[in-house]
Design an enzyme around this catalytic site. Structure first.
Site, PDB file in Angstrom:
ATOM      1  N   LYS A  36       0.836  -1.218   0.000  1.00 24.78           N
ATOM      2  CA  LYS A  36       0.000   0.000   0.000  1.00 24.78           C
ATOM      3  C   LYS A  36       0.861   1.255   0.000  1.00 24.78           C
ATOM      4  CE  LYS A  36      -3.723   2.207   2.605  1.00 24.78           C
ATOM      5  NZ  LYS A  36      -4.945   2.155   1.837  1.00 24.78           N
ATOM      6  N   ASN A  89     -13.577  14.773   1.558  1.00 23.78           N
ATOM      7  CA  ASN A  89     -14.288  13.543   1.190  1.00 23.78           C
ATOM      8  C   ASN A  89     -15.797  13.781   1.274  1.00 23.78           C
ATOM      9  OD1 ASN A  89     -14.687  10.668   0.748  1.00 23.78           O
ATOM     10  ND2 ASN A  89     -15.186  10.515   2.928  1.00 23.78           N
ATOM     11  N   HIS A  96     -19.426  11.916   1.826  1.00 30.62           N
ATOM     12  CA  HIS A  96     -19.929  10.668   2.413  1.00 30.62           C
ATOM     13  C   HIS A  96     -21.459  10.717   2.479  1.00 30.62           C
ATOM     14  CE1 HIS A  96     -19.860   7.082   4.878  1.00 30.62           C
ATOM     15  NE2 HIS A  96     -20.750   7.665   5.646  1.00 30.62           N
TER      16      HIS A  96
HETATM   17  C1  GRF Z   1     -21.245   8.915  -3.282  1.00 31.47           C
HETATM   18  O1  GRF Z   1     -22.459   8.532  -2.724  1.00 31.47           O
HETATM   19  C2  GRF Z   1     -20.286   9.352  -2.201  1.00 31.47           C
HETATM   20  O2  GRF Z   1     -20.914   9.926  -1.111  1.00 31.47           O
HETATM   21  C3  GRF Z   1     -19.628   8.053  -1.817  1.00 31.47           C
HETATM   22  O3  GRF Z   1     -19.481   7.361  -3.032  1.00 31.47           O
HETATM   23  C4  GRF Z   1     -20.518   7.747  -3.920  1.00 31.47           C
HETATM   24  C5  GRF Z   1     -19.895   8.122  -5.241  1.00 31.47           C
HETATM   25  O4  GRF Z   1     -20.862   8.300  -6.232  1.00 31.47           O
HETATM   26  N1  GRF Z   1     -18.392   8.291  -1.108  1.00 31.47           N
HETATM   27  P1  GRF Z   1     -20.447   8.779  -7.676  1.00 31.47           P
HETATM   28  O5  GRF Z   1     -19.372   7.822  -8.184  1.00 31.47           O
HETATM   29  O6  GRF Z   1     -19.942  10.176  -7.574  1.00 31.47           O
HETATM   30  O7  GRF Z   1     -21.693   8.679  -8.493  1.00 31.47           O
END
Ligand code: GRF
Length: 224
Positions: free
Chosen positions: A84, A126, A128
């Site tokens: 990693k 990020n 989420h």
């Molecule tokens: C989103 O729901 C984000 O919150 C999560 O992964 C998903 C990515 O969706 N971390 P996309 O690939 O941008 O459609």
């Protein structure tokens, strides 16, 4: 007030960045958030220059979007590296070589190491799909349904070593209706994500540019 969802803080405009903020997007999936950022950038609504997309999945939808918009992209598969650390070193080198100011994890399904976080302190954000700190992890939408909570949503936060933690920048809230299932809720959350992520980028970019100016000011006062 919009009764379908609520966003806080209520940023009403994007900051202007001149030159444009140099952004890298790291994504593993479909890339709907990435596509939204591409559109905002190409329409000159958000002053970002998406320098590169890095994906860790060969056939991820986000790659097709990078190709469509002529954005440089790289697919780096962790399994092709001895460990990693080497995988991340490669990513870090690429981000540095592109002089990236802000790294946006938009569906990056990899845990970022402490070393990576330290290299880009307060420069990684990020998105989420839950109201953090509730429902961390990969199953957050289903977890919210299973827990029968009445509200859920999405959050953008600065990335820290601990997964789905770090200072919150913005959140979007929506009600879970009785007839919602994982699919309907995922759609609604994505819609809200597309609203909040650009504001989070604008806000984080503003902080980054300003702390840089402060550093320069401090530096020049030391030398005067
Ligand atoms: C989103 O729901 C984000 O919150 C999560 O992964 C998903 C990515 O969706 N971390 P996309 O690939 O941008 O459609």
């Amino acid at each position: 007030m919009n009764t379908k969802y609520l966003i806080s803080p209520n940023f009403s405009n994007f900051y202007k960045f001149s030159p444009k903020l140099k952004v890298a997007v790291l994504a593993s999936g479909k890339g709907s958030n990435f596509l939204n950022l591409l559109n905002l950038s190409f329409n000159n609504e958000l002053d970002i220059d998406i320098k590169i997309l890095i994906s860790n999945k060969k056939d991820a939808g986000c790659i097709k979007k990078a190709i469509d918009f002529n954005i440089p992209y790289l697919t780096l598969i962790e399994e092709n590296f001895n460990n990693k650390d080497l995988f991340e070193k490669e990513i870090i080198n690429i981000l540095k070589a592109n002089e990236i100011e802000l790294i946006v994890l938009a569906g990056w399904m990899k845990i970022i190491s402490k070393k990576f976080v330290c290299e880009f302190k307060n420069k990684i954000i990020n998105i989420h799909p839950s109201l953090l700190p509730a429902f961390k992890g990969r199953k957050s939408i289903q977890d919210a349904i299973d827990m029968e909570v009445h509200f859920t949503g999405c959050s953008v936060h600065y990335v820290e070593e601990e997964v789905d933690s770090g200072k919150l920048i913005i959140q979007g809230v929506l009600p879970i209706k009785k007839n919602d299932n994982k699919d309907t809720l995922t759609k609604k959350i994505h819609f809200l994500e597309h609203k909040i992520l650009p504001y989070a980028i604008s806000e984080a970019g503003y902080q980054i540019r300003n702390s840089f100016k402060d550093m320069k000011k401090k530096d020049s006062s030391l030398h005067s």
